[in-house]
Design a protein around this motif. Sequence first.
Motif, PDB file in Angstrom:
ATOM      1  N   GLN A 148      44.148  36.076  36.742  1.00 10.95           N
ATOM      2  CA  GLN A 148      43.723  35.028  37.680  1.00 10.95           C
ATOM      3  C   GLN A 148      42.308  35.228  38.207  1.00 10.95           C
ATOM      4  O   GLN A 148      41.576  34.264  38.410  1.00 10.95           O
ATOM      5  N   PHE A 149      41.925  36.494  38.461  1.00 10.85           N
ATOM      6  CA  PHE A 149      40.638  36.754  39.102  1.00 10.85           C
ATOM      7  C   PHE A 149      39.548  37.173  38.122  1.00 10.85           C
ATOM      8  O   PHE A 149      38.414  37.439  38.532  1.00 10.85           O
ATOM      9  N   TRP A 188      34.055  41.222  46.305  1.00  5.90           N
ATOM     10  CA  TRP A 188      34.230  39.851  46.792  1.00  5.90           C
ATOM     11  C   TRP A 188      34.388  39.840  48.308  1.00  5.90           C
ATOM     12  O   TRP A 188      34.941  40.779  48.898  1.00  5.90           O
ATOM     13  N   ASP A 219      36.591  29.532  49.029  1.00  7.73           N
ATOM     14  CA  ASP A 219      36.616  28.997  47.666  1.00  7.73           C
ATOM     15  C   ASP A 219      38.036  28.897  47.118  1.00  7.73           C
ATOM     16  O   ASP A 219      38.299  28.099  46.215  1.00  7.73           O
ATOM     17  N   ALA A 220      38.929  29.715  47.613  1.00  5.21           N
ATOM     18  CA  ALA A 220      40.322  29.702  47.155  1.00  5.21           C
ATOM     19  C   ALA A 220      41.209  30.229  48.274  1.00  5.21           C
ATOM     20  O   ALA A 220      40.777  31.041  49.105  1.00  5.21           O
ATOM     21  N   GLU A 250      37.594  35.799  35.913  1.00  9.27           N
ATOM     22  CA  GLU A 250      36.357  35.038  35.719  1.00  9.27           C
ATOM     23  C   GLU A 250      35.704  34.628  37.040  1.00  9.27           C
ATOM     24  O   GLU A 250      34.777  33.807  37.038  1.00  9.27           O
ATOM     25  N   ARG A 251      36.155  35.157  38.143  1.00 10.29           N
ATOM     26  CA  ARG A 251      35.569  34.758  39.428  1.00 10.29           C
ATOM     27  C   ARG A 251      34.179  35.367  39.595  1.00 10.29           C
ATOM     28  O   ARG A 251      33.974  36.550  39.308  1.00 10.29           O
ATOM     29  N   PRO A 252      33.200  34.590  40.084  1.00 12.90           N
ATOM     30  CA  PRO A 252      31.838  35.108  40.248  1.00 12.90           C
ATOM     31  C   PRO A 252      31.741  36.075  41.423  1.00 12.90           C
ATOM     32  O   PRO A 252      32.638  36.162  42.274  1.00 12.90           O
ATOM     33  N   TRP A 257      32.348  34.766  44.996  1.00 12.34           N
ATOM     34  CA  TRP A 257      33.659  34.157  45.289  1.00 12.34           C
ATOM     35  C   TRP A 257      34.170  34.612  46.646  1.00 12.34           C
ATOM     36  O   TRP A 257      34.094  35.791  47.000  1.00 12.34           O
ATOM     37  N   ARG A 258      34.704  33.654  47.451  1.00 12.89           N
ATOM     38  CA  ARG A 258      35.192  33.948  48.801  1.00 12.89           C
ATOM     39  C   ARG A 258      36.652  33.493  48.924  1.00 12.89           C
ATOM     40  O   ARG A 258      36.914  32.344  49.286  1.00 12.89           O
ATOM     41  N   PRO A 259      37.597  34.342  48.633  1.00 12.13           N
ATOM     42  CA  PRO A 259      39.016  33.958  48.770  1.00 12.13           C
ATOM     43  C   PRO A 259      39.575  34.281  50.154  1.00 12.13           C
ATOM     44  O   PRO A 259      39.155  35.240  50.810  1.00 12.13           O
TER      45      PRO A 259
END
Length: 372
Positions: free
Chosen positions: A80-81, A113, A16-17, A83-85, A88-90
């Motif tokens: 930066q992080f 995450w 995702d990022a 609001e990530r659900p 999320w897969r960074p």
Amino acid sequence: MNQRGPVSVDALHRFDAIIDARSPAEFARDHIPGAINCPVLDDEERRIVGTLYKQQGPFEARRVGAAMVAANLAHHLRTQFAERPAQWRPLVYCWRGGLRSGAMVTWLRMVGWDAQQLAGGYKTWRRHVLKQIETMPPQLDLRVLCGPTGSAKTRVLQALAAQGAQVLDLEALAQHRGSVLGALPGVAQPTQTAFETRLAHAMQALDTRRPVYIEAESARIGCLNVPQPLVQRLRASPCIEIQADTPARLDFLLRDYAHLGDDPALLAERIAALKELHGKQVIARWQAWAQERALAPLFAELIALHYDPLYARSQNTHLYQWPQRHTVNTEALTPAHIDTLARQILALETADRQLTNAAPGVACAGAGPARP
């Protein structure tokens, strides 16, 4: 909590990022396209830790660095992080895929995450870019747009893209228009490594089964070098020459390069780079026109005395299929005429394809085999 090992470059699209954990200066030099910079150490902190490592050893460097890393990670988690659900897969990388990205992955996984680490970090990415630059150009079916300065080649290339053609715009990637006066106002060129990353990324997106239109360029654009595999492929590819008379080209240049009149001193300075080719008297006249913002006589003489002679010498030498080139003619270079040129160029491709289909094994003009 997922504890899979480091992943390869081929898996970038699955995340995702993409997070670059290196310092801002490292990120500015080059980074994976689309990555966001969330440094675990900023430039000054990285310098401090490096100095401690050399002067006092690894333990002291890690003790001080760990506090800095913890503070920076806390900042990223709050900003930066934030609001990530949960799903999320960074993907995280640093220089070698070591401590910096490893620290961030550990904390992101502790939150819950599915964070992963790029195997080998940026160095692996850099090897991937160099491999793409070496292997992709021979696969591209290039069509080279040619024409003397002021023929609107870049604008025609943009019109081709707007009409659905594949293009490789080297000047856009290099952020420079290619000539001694080609610097873009207020825009710095990327580093050589960043340019190569942009180029590899652009080539990877192309369909090798379809033609790719590209502007005839030298091996150097501003301060950047075009990789040799692409230079050689360009020189061996079919050519399409745009033909417009000098008044039309001058009119186009006065519109497209009007910004050069905004800074007469800078323009005069750039003209000085031509002194060895044209002598002090000619350069003094051109610089005087630059200072007066008299672009019409300046551009007219640059066309007649510099650019056209250079063009006449270079095409047959550097473009191996120049004698078999196609030509498209235009009486003006307004936006409407440029759109028409793009349609004419696409029509050439259709005609060539029909001829090839009608007579298998017969090469059409402008599309013959590359010179060895």
